[in-house]
Write a protein that holds these residues in place. Structure first.
Motif, short mmCIF file in Angstrom:
data_model
loop_
_atom_site.label_atom_id
_atom_site.label_comp_id
_atom_site.label_asym_id
_atom_site.label_seq_id
_atom_site.Cartn_x
_atom_site.Cartn_y
_atom_site.Cartn_z
N PRO A 52 -58.24 30.72 3.27
CA PRO A 52 -57.11 31.12 4.11
C PRO A 52 -57.56 31.34 5.55
CG PRO A 52 -57.84 32.96 2.77
CD PRO A 52 -58.61 31.76 2.30
N VAL A 53 -56.69 31.00 6.49
CA VAL A 53 -56.96 31.28 7.89
C VAL A 53 -56.98 32.80 8.07
CG1 VAL A 53 -56.16 31.00 10.27
CG2 VAL A 53 -55.80 29.16 8.60
N ALA A 54 -58.08 33.31 8.64
CA ALA A 54 -58.18 34.77 8.84
C ALA A 54 -57.45 35.14 10.12
CB ALA A 54 -59.65 35.18 8.91
N SER A 55 -56.14 34.97 10.08
CA SER A 55 -55.31 35.20 11.26
C SER A 55 -54.43 36.43 11.07
CB SER A 55 -54.41 33.98 11.51
OG SER A 55 -53.47 33.84 10.46
N LEU A 56 -53.93 36.93 12.19
CA LEU A 56 -53.00 38.05 12.12
C LEU A 56 -51.72 37.62 11.42
CD1 LEU A 56 -52.18 40.94 12.80
CD2 LEU A 56 -51.49 40.15 15.07
N ALA A 57 -51.28 36.40 11.65
CA ALA A 57 -50.07 35.90 10.99
C ALA A 57 -50.24 35.91 9.48
CB ALA A 57 -49.75 34.49 11.48
N ASN A 58 -51.40 35.45 8.99
CA ASN A 58 -51.66 35.46 7.55
C ASN A 58 -51.78 36.88 7.01
OD1 ASN A 58 -51.53 33.04 6.22
ND2 ASN A 58 -53.70 32.55 6.38
N LEU A 59 -52.37 37.76 7.80
CA LEU A 59 -52.49 39.15 7.39
C LEU A 59 -51.12 39.79 7.19
CD1 LEU A 59 -54.07 41.74 6.85
CD2 LEU A 59 -54.22 42.09 9.33
N MET A 60 -50.22 39.55 8.12
CA MET A 60 -48.86 40.09 7.97
C MET A 60 -48.17 39.45 6.78
SD MET A 60 -47.37 40.91 11.76
CE MET A 60 -47.72 39.35 12.52
N ARG A 61 -48.37 38.16 6.60
CA ARG A 61 -47.77 37.47 5.46
C ARG A 61 -48.24 38.11 4.14
NH1 ARG A 61 -45.05 32.80 5.29
NH2 ARG A 61 -44.99 31.67 3.31
N LEU A 62 -49.49 38.50 4.12
CA LEU A 62 -50.06 39.13 2.94
C LEU A 62 -49.38 40.47 2.64
CD1 LEU A 62 -52.44 38.75 0.89
CD2 LEU A 62 -53.82 40.13 2.47
N HIS A 63 -49.02 41.19 3.71
CA HIS A 63 -48.46 42.54 3.56
C HIS A 63 -46.94 42.58 3.63
CE1 HIS A 63 -52.13 45.07 3.59
NE2 HIS A 63 -52.66 44.02 4.21
N ARG A 64 -46.26 41.43 3.74
CA ARG A 64 -44.80 41.36 3.72
C ARG A 64 -44.18 42.40 4.65
NH1 ARG A 64 -42.46 38.87 -0.59
NH2 ARG A 64 -40.69 38.83 0.85
N PRO A 65 -44.33 42.26 5.96
CA PRO A 65 -43.93 43.34 6.89
C PRO A 65 -42.42 43.57 6.92
CG PRO A 65 -44.40 41.34 8.10
CD PRO A 65 -44.82 41.07 6.69
N MET A 66 -42.07 44.82 7.14
CA MET A 66 -40.70 45.18 7.52
C MET A 66 -40.57 44.87 9.01
SD MET A 66 -39.14 49.03 7.79
CE MET A 66 -37.52 49.35 8.49
N VAL A 67 -39.58 44.08 9.39
CA VAL A 67 -39.40 43.71 10.79
C VAL A 67 -38.26 44.53 11.39
CG1 VAL A 67 -38.82 41.85 12.41
CG2 VAL A 67 -40.27 41.38 10.43
N ILE A 68 -38.56 45.22 12.49
CA ILE A 68 -37.55 45.95 13.26
C ILE A 68 -37.36 45.20 14.57
CG2 ILE A 68 -37.08 48.08 14.54
CD1 ILE A 68 -38.67 49.58 12.40
N VAL A 69 -36.12 44.83 14.87
CA VAL A 69 -35.83 44.09 16.10
C VAL A 69 -34.99 44.98 17.01
CG1 VAL A 69 -34.99 41.94 17.09
CG2 VAL A 69 -35.81 41.97 14.73
N ASP A 70 -35.64 45.54 18.02
CA ASP A 70 -34.95 46.40 18.98
C ASP A 70 -34.23 45.54 20.00
OD1 ASP A 70 -34.11 48.63 20.33
OD2 ASP A 70 -36.02 49.03 21.31
N GLU A 71 -33.01 45.95 20.39
CA GLU A 71 -32.18 45.14 21.30
C GLU A 71 -32.06 43.72 20.74
OE1 GLU A 71 -30.54 46.62 23.35
OE2 GLU A 71 -31.65 48.39 24.00
N ALA A 72 -31.59 43.64 19.49
CA ALA A 72 -31.63 42.39 18.73
C ALA A 72 -30.79 41.27 19.35
CB ALA A 72 -31.18 42.64 17.30
N HIS A 73 -29.84 41.61 20.21
CA HIS A 73 -29.04 40.56 20.83
C HIS A 73 -29.89 39.65 21.71
CE1 HIS A 73 -29.17 44.02 23.55
NE2 HIS A 73 -29.05 43.16 24.53
#
Length: 892
Positions: free
Chosen positions: A196-217
């Motif tokens: 696996p690519v040792a990337s931050l993207a893969n790390l987050m994918r591993l941990h299934r992040p909760m995404v909060i979108v402030d000012e989502a518009h």
């Protein structure tokens, strides 16, 4: 960690309660069905991501405190949906300025945002920027809540920073060792290998992040959702004042799934914003600026008096909206020209002026514009101030040129709405915002401001129509602390003697009592300085026994605040004062509440966990997310169960023992009425009972710890309700004669504090509702028919839609919680009635509500009535309202 006390507003608590209810239902029935069950409207999945991913929006208008809700939402999601003690959170913000602010607040141990995280995770919180997350350690990723704050741009592949997010990083290698085959299958691999690519993207994918979108518009493009897909989020929570409400036909930009909507009325009732906006227009820009300066001077005078009385420092600021430069129009009123006018013509010192526009960034040089030693009183901009700039001292908006569109005002209007310290001031002039605009047409300008409130600040159109009023200017003499306002003559009738009036004044709070006197020679009530709405309401309640006082008090309130005739509802509108149910204890009258029938703390250790021991069982489908058969006949794992398994695999838990499991379960069950030792004794006894009776091992219970906690929570809740019902009924049997419905501890309905979730939007016009806007009434259905019946009844003078769980709503105490009758009625003979409508299928469930409602009426000495019509039959309500007025006893 320093102790931080921040009391959430009622609408913020309600937003989190609704989110918690939704996420609990997601675990049981999936994102789509749960949303319809809670919100009552169809659900649209987010584009590109798994359609089973919960994707919801909390809509809070400008100034309502969205970010504190987001901070608390992390704990709600972790506990009730993710079932994890160590969630990973990707917190997205729209700009670098807001990024810096959010990071600083979440890292500050004394800030309410960090305190919100600490409430659920204690010290186990890591807050990182995207750059810092590129070297995130494994203990920080798995040891508690891990919050990564960034902008969407930082994750886009076409950006330099974004490319780093997806690149191999040696510092992250440790996160990808010892993974199972199932975990590896979900990750992006190095080209040509299985690593696996040792990337931050893969790390987050591993941990299934909760995404909060402030000012989502600001983050609703197809590219934005495509970016989120790469992290395989567990859920997406949007927070914005202005969500998209119309779906994109292409499906790439769907309408937001608004789970909870906060109205402007709730923000106003909770003192979060300054309203209404007082508007004044003129065709001469020089006069407009002069009017704005006069207004600011009067506000500063009021602010100084406020500080002398309360200690709160306020320095009112004007936001000037100038014009941009133009090579073809040298006469444009640019920021430099406005600044020169202020310094040369108005003799304003230059250090009191800050220009923030193209070529100027003077606000960036001010570390704290709210500091007492900051001299700035005038800010000049063109359109958009620096994102994230927030100063509740901004009271006045002054546009030196005619507003060309609502877009020109919506970007700046929200800056003058926030209330300093989110606390109502004793002087009403400091509870409003002001706008001075160069314009040929007041009505056009007012419409533009209203549109700005809707499109820029997130208010409802019906609400906005009531929030822009004409400004009549200030009289500086009126602002003096010793200036006296005299009322009309108080009628000389029985009950209005000098002694009666003196007794009423004596019932006022000390600070208000000092400002009120009665001139007996001319029979006038005299008050110093303008009466605030709170002052007026307190006087109404204190003078409720004095005939004729209600009109006199109302007129002096209008006069002292120079309220325009167009703002006053036609006809006489007496104060809507509702007596409340009290109980007499040792000679004193107290508002009836749970303290009168519950002994605290509750010793839960005295209760037997027999029901839980019998009921709890581990089966194949105990865990959320059962295995079922897909359309192609193959076995598939439910989204929620799969999610929980993935989150469990992402961490390495230490060995469990019984005390540790008991402590873990106890920390996740709120029980403010039970001491920790008593709760832990009960929980340990329950676990020991299950192991002894069912033969489960400690390891089995630890594996199903979330299900254990959920079932124990329900069992404790059931035991609590049984106890409350028993002690509640015992009080009525023992102390029936101690109850008294009294106006001495009354509730007064007031437009300022009348809060609701949604305004009524039906075509039927109601003529007798006490306020112009009706809250939370659907335009059809049985409750609507009940409202029509009341509006047309000859015995009804006014009625109010009483909204559940709002701070200034009328309630009666139940064994568990409070009962909010659907309608409160002021009758033509002065009596008050409470009306609770129940569908025929719910009549049996309402017995305890009927019991307390009848007690409220019977304890009033004939001054209050209660009825509970059912099944569209209003005959009992008609008979109740027609009951002759007989005062049985002397009631307060």
């Amino acid at each position: 960690m320093a102790s931080v006390h921040f009391e959430l507003r009622s609408y913020q608590r309600e937003a989190l309660r609704t989110l918690r209810t939704y996420l609990r239902k997601v675990v049981l029935m999936g994102a789509k069905t749960a949303f319809y069950d809670v919100a009552g409207v169809p659900y649209a999945p987010a584009p590109f991501v798994d359609p089973n991913t919960p994707y919801v929006c909390i809509r809070i208008p400008t100034g309502g405190g969205k970010t504190i809700v987001a901070a608390h939402a992390v704990g709600v999601a972790a506990r009730d949906y993710l079932q994890a003690d160590n969630p990973m959170v990707l917190w997205l913000v729209p700009s670098t300025a807001i990024l810096d602010q959010t990071l600083a607040a979440l890292r500050n141990l004394d800030h309410p945002y960090r305190a919100a995280l600490a409430q659920d995770f204690g010290h186990n919180v890591a807050v990182l920027s995207v750059a810092e997350a590129l070297s995130l350690s494994r203990p920080d990723a798995t040891g508690g809540a891990c919050v990564i704050v960034g902008t969407l741009q930082a994750f886009r592949v076409d950006e330099t920073a974004g490319r780093k997010v997806y690149a191999d990083a040696g510092a992250l290698m440790d996160h990808f060792s010892g993974l199972t085959a199932a975990q590896l299958d979900r990750l992006e691999k190095v080209e040509g290998s299985d690593r696996p690519v040792a990337s931050l993207a893969n790390l987050m994918r591993l941990h299934r992040p909760m995404v909060i979108v402030d000012e989502a518009h600001n983050a609703r493009t197809a590219l934005s959702f495509e970016t989120l897909r790469r992290f395989d989020p567990s859920m997406i929570l949007e927070l914005t004042a202005t969500p998209r409400v119309d779906a994109d036909p292409t499906g790439e930009n769907p309408a937001s799934n608004v789970l909870f909507h906060v109205s402007a009325a709730e923000l106003k009732a909770e003192d979060m914003i300054k309203l209404p906006i007082r508007l004044q227009t003129d065709t001469d820009w020089g006069k407009v600026v002069g009017q704005a300066l006069d207004c600011r001077a009067a506000l500063e005078q009021a602010a100084q008096a406020e500080q002398a009385e309360t200690g709160e420092y306020i320095r009112p600021i004007i936001l000037f909206q100038a014009q941009s430069k133009s090579a073809t129009d040298p006469d444009r009123l640019t920021p430099d020209r406005v600044a020169q006018f202020l310094t040369d013509d108005k003799r304003i010192p230059r250090d009191q002026i800050a220009i923030h526009a193209t070529g100027h960034a003077e606000l960036d040089k001010i570390p704290d514009i709210a500091a007492p030693d900051c001299p700035v009183r005038y800010v000049i901009t063109v359109q958009k101030l620096r994102e994230g700039w927030d100063c509740p001292f901004a009271y006045v908006l002054c546009s030196v040129a005619e507003l060309s569109s609502k877009v020109a005002v919506e970007q700046i209007l929200g800056r003058v709405l926030r209330m300093p310290k989110a606390r109502r001031k004793t002087r009403d002039v400091l509870n409003r915002a002001y706008a001075f605009v160069t314009s040929r047409d007041f009505n056009d300008t007012a419409t533009m401001l209203k549109d700005g409130l809707v499109d820029g600040a997130g208010f409802d159109k019906l609400e906005a129509a009531e929030l822009v009023k004409a400004h009549a200017g200030f009289q500086f003499d009126d602002m003096r602390a010793d200036f006296e306002h005299r009322s009309e003559v108080l009628p000389e009738v029985a009950g209005a003697s000098v002694d009666d009036v003196a007794a009423a004044i004596d019932r006022l709070p000390p600070s208000l009592k000092l400002r009120v006197r009665f001139d007996a020679d001319v029979r006038q009530i005299v008050v110093t300085r303008p009466l605030s709405r709170d002052d007026r309401n307190l006087m109404h309640m204190a003078f409720h026994r004095v005939p004729g006082a209600e009109r006199v008090i109302e007129r002096v309130f209008i006069k002292s605040n120079r309220i325009q005739a167009t703002e006053i509802a036609p006809g006489e509108r007496p104060p809507f004062i509702v007596p409340r149910l009290c109980i007499r204890r040792q000679g004193d009258l107290e508002l009836f509440g749970p303290d009168h029938f519950l002994d605290l703390p509750w010793n839960l250790a005295d209760c037997a966990p027999d029901s839980f021991v019998r009921r709890f069982a581990i089966t194949e489908d105990t865990k959320a997310g059962m295995i079922d058969v897909g359309d192609n006949g193959k076995m598939k794992i439910n989204f929620i169960g799969h999610l929980h398994d993935q989150l469990a695999m992402a961490i390495q838990e230490p060995a469990w023992n019984l005390p540790r499991l008991v402590n873990w379960i106890d920390r996740g069950i709120p029980h403010p009425d039970v001491t920790k030792p008593a709760a832990r004794v009960f929980i340990q006894r329950a676990l020991e009972g299950v192991m002894a009776t069912k033969g489960y091992s400690l390891d089995q219970l630890a594996r199903y710890k979330y299900e254990l906690r959920r079932d124990l929570t329900e069992d404790i809740k059931a035991l609590r309700e049984t106890r409350e019902k028993g002690q509640y009924q015992a009080l009525f049997a023992a102390d029936a004669q101690s109850f008294e419905t009294s106006a001495d501890l009354a509730l007064i309905f007031d437009e300022q504090s009348y809060a609701y979730n949604q305004p009524y939007t039906g075509i039927r016009t109601f003529n007798r509702h006490y306020f112009p806007v009706i809250g939370d009434l659907k335009p059809e259905g049985e409750e609507f028919k009940c409202a029509v019946f009341l509006d047309e009844h000859p015995k009804v003078r006014f009625w109010v839609r009483n909204v559940d769980r709002k701070p200034n709503a009328f309630w009666l105490q139940l064994p568990s919680g409070r009962f909010y009758p659907d309608f409160m009625v002021m009758m033509t003979d002065g009596r008050m009635a409470a009306v609770e409508y129940k569908g025929a299928h719910l009549a049996d469930e309402a017995k305890v509500k009927r019991q307390i409602g009848v007690l409220w009426a019977e304890s009033s000495g004939g001054r209050c009535l209660f009825d509970m019509p059912t099944g569209r039959d209003f005959s009992t309500l008609d008979a109740t309202l027609k009951t002759p007025f007989r005062v049985d006893t002397v009631a307060g």
